[in-house]
Design a protein around this motif. Structure first.
Motif, PDB file in Angstrom:
ATOM      1  N   ARG A 121      51.429  48.472  40.457  1.00  0.00           N
ATOM      2  CA  ARG A 121      50.606  47.770  41.316  1.00  0.00           C
ATOM      3  C   ARG A 121      50.496  48.384  42.964  1.00  0.00           C
ATOM      4  O   ARG A 121      49.413  48.177  43.343  1.00  0.00           O
ATOM      5  CB  ARG A 121      51.151  46.341  41.456  1.00  0.00           C
ATOM      6  N   GLU A 122      51.568  48.939  43.331  1.00  0.00           N
ATOM      7  CA  GLU A 122      51.485  49.708  44.372  1.00  0.00           C
ATOM      8  C   GLU A 122      50.482  50.760  44.342  1.00  0.00           C
ATOM      9  O   GLU A 122      49.978  51.059  45.616  1.00  0.00           O
ATOM     10  CB  GLU A 122      52.889  50.421  44.903  1.00  0.00           C
ATOM     11  N   GLU A 125      47.014  49.428  44.613  1.00  0.00           N
ATOM     12  CA  GLU A 125      46.650  48.940  46.245  1.00  0.00           C
ATOM     13  C   GLU A 125      46.544  50.163  47.185  1.00  0.00           C
ATOM     14  O   GLU A 125      45.578  49.926  48.027  1.00  0.00           O
ATOM     15  CB  GLU A 125      48.048  48.071  46.832  1.00  0.00           C
ATOM     16  N   THR A 126      47.406  51.131  46.850  1.00  0.00           N
ATOM     17  CA  THR A 126      47.196  52.215  47.656  1.00  0.00           C
ATOM     18  C   THR A 126      45.839  53.108  47.532  1.00  0.00           C
ATOM     19  O   THR A 126      45.134  53.275  48.404  1.00  0.00           O
ATOM     20  CB  THR A 126      48.239  53.492  47.494  1.00  0.00           C
ATOM     21  N   VAL A 128      43.221  51.201  46.368  1.00  0.00           N
ATOM     22  CA  VAL A 128      42.048  50.553  46.957  1.00  0.00           C
ATOM     23  C   VAL A 128      41.807  50.851  48.327  1.00  0.00           C
ATOM     24  O   VAL A 128      40.648  50.995  48.734  1.00  0.00           O
ATOM     25  CB  VAL A 128      42.279  49.051  46.824  1.00  0.00           C
ATOM     26  N   HIS A 129      43.055  50.747  49.009  1.00  0.00           N
ATOM     27  CA  HIS A 129      42.683  51.399  50.464  1.00  0.00           C
ATOM     28  C   HIS A 129      42.349  52.660  50.585  1.00  0.00           C
ATOM     29  O   HIS A 129      41.602  52.902  51.708  1.00  0.00           O
ATOM     30  CB  HIS A 129      44.204  51.131  51.259  1.00  0.00           C
ATOM     31  N   GLU A 165      37.307  45.238  45.109  1.00  0.00           N
ATOM     32  CA  GLU A 165      38.124  43.890  45.715  1.00  0.00           C
ATOM     33  C   GLU A 165      38.721  43.180  44.609  1.00  0.00           C
ATOM     34  O   GLU A 165      39.957  42.620  44.627  1.00  0.00           O
ATOM     35  CB  GLU A 165      37.240  43.038  46.444  1.00  0.00           C
ATOM     36  N   LEU A 168      41.961  44.965  43.413  1.00  0.00           N
ATOM     37  CA  LEU A 168      42.967  44.840  44.225  1.00  0.00           C
ATOM     38  C   LEU A 168      43.651  43.247  44.135  1.00  0.00           C
ATOM     39  O   LEU A 168      44.825  42.973  44.054  1.00  0.00           O
ATOM     40  CB  LEU A 168      42.509  44.778  45.871  1.00  0.00           C
ATOM     41  N   TYR A 169      42.801  42.194  44.029  1.00  0.00           N
ATOM     42  CA  TYR A 169      43.167  40.687  43.771  1.00  0.00           C
ATOM     43  C   TYR A 169      43.774  40.667  42.397  1.00  0.00           C
ATOM     44  O   TYR A 169      44.714  39.719  42.160  1.00  0.00           O
ATOM     45  CB  TYR A 169      42.187  39.795  43.996  1.00  0.00           C
ATOM     46  N   SER A 171      45.555  42.802  40.771  1.00  0.00           N
ATOM     47  CA  SER A 171      46.912  43.402  40.818  1.00  0.00           C
ATOM     48  C   SER A 171      47.820  42.782  41.545  1.00  0.00           C
ATOM     49  O   SER A 171      49.152  42.624  41.392  1.00  0.00           O
ATOM     50  CB  SER A 171      46.900  45.028  41.597  1.00  0.00           C
ATOM     51  N   ARG A 172      47.328  41.873  42.581  1.00  0.00           N
ATOM     52  CA  ARG A 172      48.177  40.723  43.362  1.00  0.00           C
ATOM     53  C   ARG A 172      48.377  39.408  42.673  1.00  0.00           C
ATOM     54  O   ARG A 172      48.841  38.620  43.366  1.00  0.00           O
ATOM     55  CB  ARG A 172      47.843  40.796  44.744  1.00  0.00           C
ATOM     56  N   ASP A 179      51.997  36.842  49.188  1.00  0.00           N
ATOM     57  CA  ASP A 179      50.899  37.438  50.026  1.00  0.00           C
ATOM     58  C   ASP A 179      50.051  36.382  50.456  1.00  0.00           C
ATOM     59  O   ASP A 179      48.994  36.749  51.357  1.00  0.00           O
ATOM     60  CB  ASP A 179      49.933  38.169  49.009  1.00  0.00           C
TER      61      ASP A 179
END
Length: 337
Positions: A121-122, A125-126, A128-129, A165, A168-169, A171-172, A179
């Motif tokens: 997941r990390e 997220e990385t 995606v950014h 997007e 990202l959502y 994964s979270r 969050d």
């Protein structure tokens, strides 16, 4: 566990004792031992046996009844070994030690998989950014080179951003509680923000939008709500009519909730698919026909809505349109108009 089952499990032990007593009884009859003495020997032989069986049965019944009671009231069944008391007899202690060992191994495996999931997941997220940087650069190049081709590229870039997007959502989605930020959210401002994001799609497809009926303020997480609403409005745009398309968004306050409704007059959903639209990966007839559906959007909307304590209801008639309602309950923190 019943006495019948307990005795059945010890059939061989009891049968051997009865056979031995029968043989000895026969020998005593051959040597003219009186019947009263034989009955006395029977009593001396079998009374301790049945007393022992009764005591052991009672102890084990108490143990297993206690375990069943714990299991019935335990949400996480695998924690049984952590809660149960250590038995005072050898069989129970062996079972207790085995359960503790198995539970320890299970926790280690779960921790291993949880760590791997967090690492993945990390990484997502990385990623995606990081991917946002080249996308922003591409947008800048497009802005400085406006023409028909770059405008088409810009539309495709928007689709890429929406899929990113969504990643990202997704994964979270299992860690929403870590969050989100609960605050006042104006439904009108929220809807206008999402409409602005999708304005080019509305214009290019000639879809009229009516948001005059949206009003009220709710308490929730604006970021997660915007994602859910964007997915629903995106679907209303994607599956709308080629001509005379219309999307109507309004809100209604009831005694116990506020309902935000997104309704279109698009192609609708077939009856055979309506009960499966929130399933992960389900695309249905429309998804196969249009070829752009991933089967993740509505699944994520439902999952996030559930974790935020919101209701999500979908109604549709094939060929007539689709209506999706987000239900904001009036709970301990009152929603406000």
């Amino acid at each position: 566990m019943s006495m019948k089952e307990y005795l059945k499990d010890r059939t061989i032990f009891l049968l051997i004792n009865f056979i031995l007593f029968t043989v000895i009884c026969g020998i005593m009859l051959l040597i003219n031992i009186s019947t009263s003495i034989i009955f006395l020997i029977f009593f001396i032989w079998f009374f301790p046996i049945f007393t022992y069986i009764t005591i052991e049965f009672t102890k084990q019944k108490i143990l297993y009844n206690e375990l069943n009671s714990i299991m019935d009231n335990l949400d996480k069944k695998y924690l049984l070994a952590e809660i149960m008391k250590e038995p005072d007899h050898i069989e129970g202690k062996l079972l207790y030690d085995l359960l503790r060992q198995a539970n320890k191994e299970m926790h280690e495996h779960v921790k291993n998989y949880r760590d791997r999931e967090n690492e993945y997941r990390e990484y997502i997220e990385t990623w995606v950014h990081e991917i946002k940087t080249p996308i922003a650069s591409t947008r800048l190049i497009i802005e400085n080179n406006q023409n028909h081709i770059t405008r088409n590229i810009k539309d495709e870039i928007k689709k890429i951003e929406e899929y990113i997007e969504q990643v990202l959502y997704y994964s979270r989605s299992n860690n929403v509680s870590k969050d989100y930020l609960i605050k006042e959210v104006s439904l009108a401002d929220l809807v206008r923000s999402v409409i602005k994001r999708n304005s080019r799609d509305f214009i290019s497809k000639g879809i009229t939008i009516d948001i005059e009926g949206v009003e009220g303020t709710v308490y929730s997480d604006a970021k997660w709500l915007e994602f859910i609403l964007n997915q629903l409005i995106g679907n209303a745009t994607k599956y709308n009519r080629e001509r005379d398309g219309r999307v109507t968004i309004d809100s209604v306050r009831n005694e116990n909730n506020i309902i935000l409704t997104i309704e279109d007059n698009g192609i609708g959903i077939l009856d055979k698919d309506i009960n499966r639209v929130f399933e992960k990966g389900f695309t249905g007839e429309n998804g196969r026909k249009f070829g752009e559906s991933t089967g993740i959007g509505l699944y994520l909307c439902k999952k996030l809505a559930d974790q935020l304590g919101l209701g999500l209801v979908l109604e549709s008639d094939a060929g007539e349109g689709t209506k999706v309602s987000i239900i904001f309950p009036l709970g301990g923190i009152n929603l406000m108009c």
